[in-house]
Design an enzyme around this catalytic site. Sequence first.
Site, PDB file in Angstrom:
ATOM      1  N   PRO A 193      13.029 -15.752  26.493  1.00 26.51           N
ATOM      2  CA  PRO A 193      12.984 -14.645  25.528  1.00 26.51           C
ATOM      3  C   PRO A 193      12.064 -13.513  26.000  1.00 26.51           C
ATOM      4  CG  PRO A 193      12.777 -16.741  24.386  1.00 26.51           C
ATOM      5  CD  PRO A 193      12.693 -17.043  25.862  1.00 26.51           C
ATOM      6  N   GLY A 206      -1.665  -4.397  -9.921  1.00 29.49           N
ATOM      7  CA  GLY A 206      -0.228  -4.593 -10.042  1.00 29.49           C
ATOM      8  C   GLY A 206       0.400  -3.507 -10.888  1.00 29.49           C
ATOM      9  N   HIS A 229     -10.280  -0.173  -6.403  1.00 25.44           N
ATOM     10  CA  HIS A 229      -9.943  -1.336  -5.571  1.00 25.44           C
ATOM     11  C   HIS A 229     -11.041  -1.552  -4.518  1.00 25.44           C
ATOM     12  CE1 HIS A 229      -5.703  -1.919  -6.794  1.00 25.44           C
ATOM     13  NE2 HIS A 229      -5.714  -0.613  -6.995  1.00 25.44           N
ATOM     14  N   GLU A 286     -11.536  -3.951  -2.736  1.00 24.08           N
ATOM     15  CA  GLU A 286     -11.065  -4.766  -1.594  1.00 24.08           C
ATOM     16  C   GLU A 286     -10.727  -3.933  -0.364  1.00 24.08           C
ATOM     17  OE1 GLU A 286      -9.441  -4.325  -4.487  1.00 24.08           O
ATOM     18  OE2 GLU A 286      -7.260  -4.357  -4.256  1.00 24.08           O
ATOM     19  N   CYS A 332      -8.365  -3.208 -10.884  1.00 23.51           N
ATOM     20  CA  CYS A 332      -7.388  -2.218 -11.310  1.00 23.51           C
ATOM     21  C   CYS A 332      -6.560  -2.732 -12.501  1.00 23.51           C
ATOM     22  CB  CYS A 332      -6.536  -1.771 -10.132  1.00 23.51           C
ATOM     23  SG  CYS A 332      -5.872  -0.123 -10.402  1.00 23.51           S
ATOM     24  N   LYS A 367       1.057  -9.085  16.460  1.00 28.02           N
ATOM     25  CA  LYS A 367       0.643  -8.171  17.531  1.00 28.02           C
ATOM     26  C   LYS A 367      -0.439  -7.220  17.037  1.00 28.02           C
ATOM     27  CE  LYS A 367       4.475  -4.741  17.426  1.00 28.02           C
ATOM     28  NZ  LYS A 367       5.061  -5.039  16.176  1.00 28.02           N
ATOM     29  N   ASP A 400      -1.332  -3.246   8.071  1.00 29.44           N
ATOM     30  CA  ASP A 400      -1.963  -3.388   9.389  1.00 29.44           C
ATOM     31  C   ASP A 400      -3.165  -2.458   9.538  1.00 29.44           C
ATOM     32  OD1 ASP A 400      -0.639  -5.372  10.907  1.00 29.44           O
ATOM     33  OD2 ASP A 400       1.127  -4.085  10.999  1.00 29.44           O
ATOM     34  N   GLY A 442       6.472 -10.263  13.191  1.00 24.05           N
ATOM     35  CA  GLY A 442       5.532 -11.199  12.577  1.00 24.05           C
ATOM     36  C   GLY A 442       4.808 -12.071  13.583  1.00 24.05           C
TER      37      GLY A 442
HETATM   38  N1  GLN Z   1      -0.366  -0.144 -13.001  1.00 22.51           N
HETATM   39  C1  GLN Z   1      -1.720   0.249 -13.262  1.00 22.51           C
HETATM   40  C2  GLN Z   1      -1.895   1.759 -13.173  1.00 22.51           C
HETATM   41  O1  GLN Z   1      -1.074   2.430 -12.614  1.00 22.51           O
HETATM   42  C3  GLN Z   1      -2.669  -0.438 -12.307  1.00 22.51           C
HETATM   43  C4  GLN Z   1      -2.490  -0.008 -10.904  1.00 22.51           C
HETATM   44  C5  GLN Z   1      -3.066  -0.964  -9.888  1.00 22.51           C
HETATM   45  O2  GLN Z   1      -3.393  -2.095 -10.195  1.00 22.51           O
HETATM   46  N2  GLN Z   1      -3.186  -0.509  -8.657  1.00 22.51           N
HETATM   47  O3  GLN Z   1      -2.865   2.287 -13.669  1.00 22.51           O
END
Ligand code: GLN
Length: 559
Positions: free
Chosen positions: A201, A369, A520, A522, A396, A30, A84, A27
């Site tokens: 160290p 999620g 996504h 992002e 998503c 690097k 990363d 952490g």
């Molecule tokens: N759990 C949802 C799916 O599998 C959304 C996936 C996510 O947000 N990456 O469709």
Amino acid sequence: MSTDSETGYDPTLGNKFIFVTGGVMSGLGKGITAASTGRLLKNAGFDVTAVKVDPYLNVDAGTMNPFQHGEVYVLKDGGEVDLDLGNYERFLDIDMTSDHNVTTGKAYKHVIEKERAGDYLGKTVQVIPHVTDDIKRRIREAAKGTDVCIVEIGGTVGDIEGMPYLEALRQFAHEESEDDLLFVHVTLVPYSKNGEQKTKPTQHSVKELRSIGLQPDVLVGRADDKLDPETKEKIALFCDVPTKAVFSNPDVEDIYHVPLMVEEEGLDEYVMDQLGLFSRALPKRERDNSWRNIVTRDREGEVDIALVGKYDLEDAYMSVHESLKHAGLDQRVDVNVVWVDADELAADGEDSEHFQRLAQCDGVVVPGGFGSRGTEGKIAAVKYARENDVPFLGLCLGFQMAVVEYARNVLGFEGAHSAEMDADTPHPVIDILPEQYEVTDMGGTMRLGAHETDIESGTVAARLYGGDSCTERHRHRYEVNPEYFEDFEDSDMVFSGTAGNRMEILELDGHPYFFGTQFHPEFRSRPGRASPPFVGLVEAVVEQQRDVDSETETEEVEA
Ligand code: GLN
């Protein structure tokens, strides 16, 4: 003796390699140090790529819990990798592939499969040379066609898991010309009680490296401040490098300023000099200065964006944080991300402290999620944003929850849900993708990677993306259930982006900004090329602030 097909060694390739190891503790940043050095080499005109080595037995990061490892970053080829790699893509402005994330799982899996196929012709298959050969081959493959490849070894020198990699590096040094390799070791320089920088160290960690036959060429000391000249001299003496090969990398307020710091320290010039790259580098005045210009842009205000998730850990949503920052750079404002715990919203509703936080924000993001924990809180956040004209972006799972909320509260489908959260819902407006019915293995089996979306003209999506299609990265098993398409047809919820029968983008007519994506965005956002849905969000917030300001001004004039 290993053959070149096993090690990938080819003297005609002409790549240069920079190996980055870490000492003392994990952490330390690097990866950011390595990516920043890469960025400066890119500014000097070189084609730079990177490889991240993760010494764990997972084949990839796809099955790992974000709370332990941070977000799972998704590549265009569908690779689910360590976060990363996201930093390398953002700093170097490149698109990488799964081949750029070497894991112990991948190397062992390949070697064992070869053994089962009988490819080793009766030999005893061993970590040295078979696994180390496979590691070297993977690194060389990933470096092909570039000038410089930065190889970051995850973990800390001394970890048992990391040993085969360090051994592979030792063999690299044996096989390649000395001028083509550079070993950079990043360590922690702590302070004693009386404020003195302590080098012990670092000395120990270098001793550890040397015991495996690796001598670092460059040492980078991570500390709160720059290293004192005496500290540098001490490190140089004990670690057997010239003093000018010891560099500071103090804390800076923004990771995007690390390249500027590294440049100020002269690390890039030293690296180029050591690798014999100077003759090929662009003259100083021709260097690409766009990075500096982008990350130091003047900002004229600030906005607060609520991030409604279930992990109180910035790394778990790293790319969302970075994308918001990029959109802020684009719109010339600082973006403060305010953590809102979806679980608390779910449990205590509008009475919760987290609802108050949400209500004080200028915009709302509900990120991706899995699993049902926190989903009712996310749905509550969507409802709040929809009803109160607060700019909203759903990613998503956030997109899916926007569909669920609308189905429940506007279309009147009581108990509507995603089949992922409630298998018995009377209205599975979000349902499993047909191709997922038979899937039992969890690793690498979602709908993954870059897919094209068709965009309807005249929509917010068309304006933001500036065209009739976009290609963004995916990672999901569920989607809008086609059986409910008709129910949305005459509503304000417009699916403005589709891929065949799949709903990819939604927006809400008559709302200042209510935008959701099944993909996504992002993962494709960069400091100088902010992702359109994020720009849309921040732009809408800035516009609302402007309207409020001008209203207050008018009131003042009238009064
Ligand atoms: N759990 C949802 C799916 O599998 C959304 C996936 C996510 O947000 N990456 O469709």
